[in-house]
Write an enzyme that holds these catalytic residues in place. Structure first.
Site, short mmCIF file in Angstrom:
data_model
loop_
_atom_site.label_atom_id
_atom_site.label_comp_id
_atom_site.label_asym_id
_atom_site.label_seq_id
_atom_site.Cartn_x
_atom_site.Cartn_y
_atom_site.Cartn_z
N LYS A 54 0.84 -1.21 0.00
CA LYS A 54 0.00 0.00 0.00
C LYS A 54 0.87 1.26 0.00
O LYS A 54 1.90 1.30 0.69
CB LYS A 54 -0.90 -0.02 1.25
N SER A 129 -9.75 2.08 3.11
CA SER A 129 -8.89 2.83 2.21
C SER A 129 -7.91 1.97 1.42
O SER A 129 -7.38 2.43 0.41
CB SER A 129 -8.11 3.86 3.03
N SER A 153 -9.79 -0.31 7.31
CA SER A 153 -9.27 -0.22 5.94
C SER A 153 -8.66 -1.48 5.36
O SER A 153 -8.35 -1.51 4.17
CB SER A 153 -8.25 0.90 5.84
N1 GLN Z 1 -13.16 4.30 6.65
C1 GLN Z 1 -12.36 4.64 7.80
C2 GLN Z 1 -11.91 6.07 7.70
O1 GLN Z 1 -12.17 6.66 6.71
C3 GLN Z 1 -11.20 3.70 7.95
C4 GLN Z 1 -9.95 4.17 7.34
C5 GLN Z 1 -8.77 3.33 7.70
O2 GLN Z 1 -8.88 2.30 8.35
N2 GLN Z 1 -7.59 3.81 7.30
O3 GLN Z 1 -11.29 6.60 8.59
#
Ligand code: GLN
Length: 461
Positions: A54, A129, A153
């Site tokens: 990532k 994400s 995410s």
């Molecule tokens: N959807 C969550 C957020 O927008 C999780 C994001 C993440 O785990 N990096 O914060």
């Protein structure tokens, strides 16, 4: 193997999963490994395993941008500990993967490099994400991939894509070299098509690290799966989660049916109360935006990446202009929100209050986990959204994080494994949570669930 995956990656460009492919380098590394094999050398435990990374995890001398324009052209000066350990185990890193900007989002639509498409239905999002990391495994573009999980995410995109996604205990894997979003929540996670692959990667990258003062000092146990699942597990499900009004009714029926199957297979499945569920999303978004507003203050146009081309600005104007040009809409929204909740007049009303909610959540969850081997619940209340479906309504998007943020608030390990197909054709998973540092049990229970399960991971060929 490298050639095979390079070919597949080339054929899947439209999915937009990769930001960069390290073609020459990966082939070079493969040749090196071949040479070592022919010299009779013993190779590392991940020799020849093709890994995607990532774009929030630093790899020395490679670009890293957190999918943001503000880090445009920035090259890592060092490698994350997780990357160092993968390389030392002879894994081959094949490229960097698209994601939401600074890992903020649930759909991968917040990337400065455009959305990633779900390979099972390209009109739908892969989740976020870590959308690129999920699709890279889903579409068979690498064996396993790294993501980061601050509030879901890794688990949420794994669920949307029909694969396995693990978020270990907070502090199990060093965060050194992981670009910070919300430091008390962030954890590197692993995507794979089965539990054994994920366990093998965790074995290599977990453990103490002198470069991260928050990493756990606990020794890393053996994560090899026990071959026979003759153990019957004591499982709890959260009534408040299963009967939450936001959960898709067809999915609710599937979970209920699956819990019965688990009982038939010799496990006990008991309902537990968790009255705080509706508070977890608000608490999560207060605390993470607060931490993000502080973490992201370093991107000022001076030290990293993008700086405004406008001349003759005073220092404040220069910062404002560079940050306004460099950050995307969602990241700005969160910096503003985080700055607001930390401001002198509102600190106690929001930040302190959310910390208190976090404490209640931690205590309640550990009380439940002291009585059961694991908690099972949905990963996400619905299947993958259509592209654009939620972009105009950030609150609706945040609310869909209801089942995943819990594990990050409490710092416990959690995994999403594919469970069923919805009548809309999309896969959905079940989430398993155990107590802190109980990854060995978590992986075994997950494997048990997968073996019981008729639905195989959705690898798109
Ligand atoms: N959807 C969550 C957020 O927008 C999780 C994001 C993440 O785990 N990096 O914060």
């Amino acid at each position: 193997m490298v050639r095979y995956y390079l070919e597949r990656i080339a054929g899947a460009r439209h999915l937009n999963a990769f930001l960069e492919v390290y073609e020459t380098e990966a082939l070079e590394k493969a040749r090196e490994l071949d040479a070592r094999i022919s010299r009779g050398e013993t190779l590392g435990p991940l020799a020849g395993v093709i890994v995607g990374n990532k774009d929030v995890i630093c790899y020395k001398d490679h670009k890293v941008s957190a999918a943001s324009r503000i880090l445009e052209g920035f090259t890592s000066l060092y490698s994350a500990t997780a990357i160092e350990r993968l390389l030392a185990a002879d894994a081959i890193i094949i490229g960097s993967l698209n994601c939401d900007e600074f890992a903020m989002g649930s759909t991968n639509e917040n990337s400065a490099f455009g959305p990633v498409l779900n390979a099972l239905d390209t009109t739908r999002v892969p989740g976020g994400s870590s959308g690129g990391s999920a699709v890279a495994v889903q579409a068979g573009l690498c064996h396993v991939s790294l993501g980061s999980d601050t509030g879901g995410s890794v688990r949420q995109p794994a669920d949307f894509c029909g694969i396995v996604g693990l978020k270990p205990t907070y502090g199990r894997i060093s965060r050194y070299g992981l670009i910070a979003y919300a430091s008390s929540f962030d954890q590197i996670g692993i995507f794979g098509r089965n539990i054994a692959d994920v366990a093998a990667v965790l074995q290599v990258i977990a453990g103490p690290d002198e470069f991260d003062s928050t990493v756990a000092q606990q020794e890393v146990p053996d994560y090899q799966l026990s071959p026979a699942h003759n153990k019957s597990y004591k499982i709890a499900y959260l009534k408040d989660a299963l009967y939450h009004e936001g959960l898709d009714t067809e999915m609710r029926a599937a979970y209920t049916g699956f819990f019965e199957e688990l009982e038939t297979a010799g496990n006990t499945v008991t309902a537990a109360d968790f009255a705080y569920l509706d508070y977890v999303v608000p608490a999560y978004y207060v605390l993470t935006t607060a931490e993000a507003s502080s973490n992201l203050s370093r991107y000022d146009g001076v030290k990293f990446g993008h700086r405004t081309a406008e001349k003759n600005l005073d220092l404040t104007e220069f910062y404002k202009k560079s940050r306004s040009e460099g950050f995307g809409k969602e990241v700005k929204r969160r910096i503003l929100l985080g700055t607001f909740v930390l401001s002198a007049g509102y600190y106690d009303a929001y930040y302190t209050k959310a910390q208190q909610v976090r404490r209640l959540v931690v205590d309640k969850l550990s009380e439940i986990l002291s009585q059961y081997d694991a908690i099972l619940m949905p990963t996400v209340p619905c299947t993958a959204f259509k592209i654009g479906e939620k972009t105009e309504d950030p609150i609706a998007m945040y609310l869909a994080d209801i089942y995943t943020v819990l594990a990050n608030l409490a710092g416990v390990p959690a995994i999403s494994v594919p469970l069923r197909r919805h009548s809309n054709g999309m896969p959905f998973g079940v989430q398993i949570i155990t107590k802190q540092f109980d990854e060995a049990n978590l992986l075994n229970i997950a494997d048990h669930v997968m073996q019981m399960n008729s639905v195989k991971p959705s690898i798109v060929d």
